[in-house]
Design a protein around this motif. Structure first.
Motif: not given
Length: 479
Positions: A359-361, A389-390, A394-401
């Motif tokens: 998502l960063v990309k 939204v992207v 992306g930040v939400a995915s980072a916290f999920a990891a």
């Protein structure tokens, strides 16, 4: 007779593919046709049976080229403009399809006539020689070409100019001392860039299952992991090459990608195909040394990444989910190479972590592209309005990891694998630091368009990763 009047008296006939431009339009247009619809691959041989001219004509009816972005031979173009300014008559005579040749001639504005391939005649080699001799009759003409196919025309012309020659044309030029416009020198650096060797670092994920299972120091396990690494790297480089060939028009519109080997014309498309085929054969030979499940994962990777290149990367969200999945496949390959049971925790963590990076990309691409609000990025499914939204996803995915990692650290699996489980806890803030810092830099406009490349080259990231690796190593030591 002075030089200027002599130039006016002798027309200069110019070849297109490889001479005027550093590419071959038949190859390029074929890849663009297949990118539109892969089922055209069944029509290509049918068209070819009716002659190469008919094949080129049929492709040109279905594919449009943008003459403004093609890789022109800069020094030679400057020479042509100078000759045109002196009043010399310039003629474009090419084996490329007429529609392509006429659009390029109109773009350059220096040619007085255009002769090209049509559905009946393929204007190359001896066919071109015969046509030019019939057209010019007793009048002299000069000819500029670059390849073995141009040698018969060189022999028929009164003057020859050799541009970026292949082996046969270079030999002819040396024997006849013809005027030469040399191609830019290639290098091993350019070759390794074509292979994207720096991207092989992504394949170190193959070692992760053996490392986390504390078996990486077992020699057979290490050897299998190394074989798997090079098999995956060879396959990945082959796909990078093929992807570049499909993406030539898009790459030429990108500030950085336009300098890639094929987009800029440093290497020819046939050369790239030969290298890609060789790499796929090497990957297959290496995979044959390991358990069949590794080969199955490798084939799945090739299918997925090809589908991504041809179609999936233009689909909203499907593209980033696919990218995250391709990283996770590397971990599965590492498990398959040594028959290590896959870990649910590792796969879940990998999915969220690499989804954040994917998502960063896309966020950086949106940030670096000037678009009308309702337009999409070239070759993507995103609009400017999607950027926030992207970023949120992306930040939400980072916290999920980080959350998955925290749950793993608190699981029974850690107690059984690590002598000092408490040493694994700092990995959670380390993961958050890596990911959130990347997002902050992306928001500032200071992020490389490939975050994995950024991590590999950023010294702060390297230090933090080294600390994490040391904690994993020491935490797994037996007391």
């Amino acid at each position: 007779m002075d030089a200027q009047s002599d130039n006016k008296a002798m027309d200069l006939v110019v070849d297109l593919d490889g001479t005027l431009i550093a590419t071959d339009l038949l190859w390029e247009s074929t890849f663009q046709l297949l990118k539109q619809n892969m089922f055209y691959i069944f029509l290509l041989p049918v068209w070819a049976l009716r002659g190469k001219g008919y094949l080129k004509h049929q492709i040109s009816l279905r594919v449009a080229i943008d003459p403004a972005i093609l890789p022109y031979r800069g020094e030679f173009i400057a020479y042509l403009r100078e000759e045109h300014g002196k009043g010399r008559r310039l003629v474009l005579a090419t084996g490329a399809a007429r529609r392509f040749a006429e659009s390029i001639a109109a773009h350059l504005g220096v040619f007085d006539a255009v002769y090209a391939t049509d559905e009946i005649r393929n204007l190359t080699s001896t066919h071109k020689t015969k046509f030019l001799l019939e057209t010019f009759g007793d009048a002299k003409f000069a000819y500029a070409g670059n390849s073995k196919a141009d040698v018969p025309v060189f022999n028929a012309a009164s003057e020859a100019i050799v541009v970026a020659p292949d082996r046969a044309a270079a030999k002819w030029q040396r024997v006849h001392s013809a005027r030469l416009f040399e191609a830019p020198k290639t290098s091993w650096k350019a070759f390794f860039k074509m292979l994207r060797v720096h991207q092989w670092m992504k394949n170190t994920l193959i070692f992760v299952p053996a490392i986390l299972n504390h078996e990486i120091t077992v020699l057979p396990v290490l050897v299998n992991a190394i074989i798997a690494f090079f098999a995956f790297s060879a396959a990945a480089s082959a796909i990078y090459i093929i992807n570049d060939l499909f993406d030539l028009p898009l790459d030429r519109q990108h500030a950085r990608k336009r300098n890639r080997a094929f987009a800029s014309g440093v290497f020819s498309i046939p050369f790239g195909l030969k290298v890609a085929i060789g790499l796929l054969i090497l990957a297959g030979l290496l995979a044959a040394q390991l358990h069949w499940t590794f080969a199955a994962v490798l084939v799945l990777y090739l299918i997925a990444t090809t589908a991504y290149s041809l179609s999936l990367k233009r689909m909203l969200l499907i593209d980033v989910l696919t990218l995250a999945g391709l990283y996770t496949l590397r971990i599965l390959a590492g498990s398959a190479a040594n028959q290590i049971e896959g870990s649910f925790w590792l796969l879940a963590f990998s999915s969220f972590f690499f989804l954040s990076l994917a998502l960063v990309k896309r966020y950086v691409e949106l940030q670096n592209t000037t678009l009308v609000e309702k337009n999409r990025i070239a070759g993507r499914g995103y609009r400017q309005a999607d950027r926030e939204v992207v970023a949120q996803c992306g930040v939400a995915s980072a916290f999920a990891a980080a959350t998955v990692l925290a749950l793993y650290v608190n699981s029974d699996a850690v107690v059984s694998l690590y002598s000092y489980p408490w040493l694994i806890w700092p990995l959670c803030p380390i993961v958050l630091y890596l990911n959130i810092r990347i997002w902050i830099l992306a928001h500032r406009g200071e992020m490389h368009d490939d975050p994995v490349v950024f991590i590999i080259s950023d010294w702060r990231s390297q230090i933090v990763i080294a600390i994490g690796a040391a904690l994993l190593l020491y935490g797994g030591m037996r007391s």
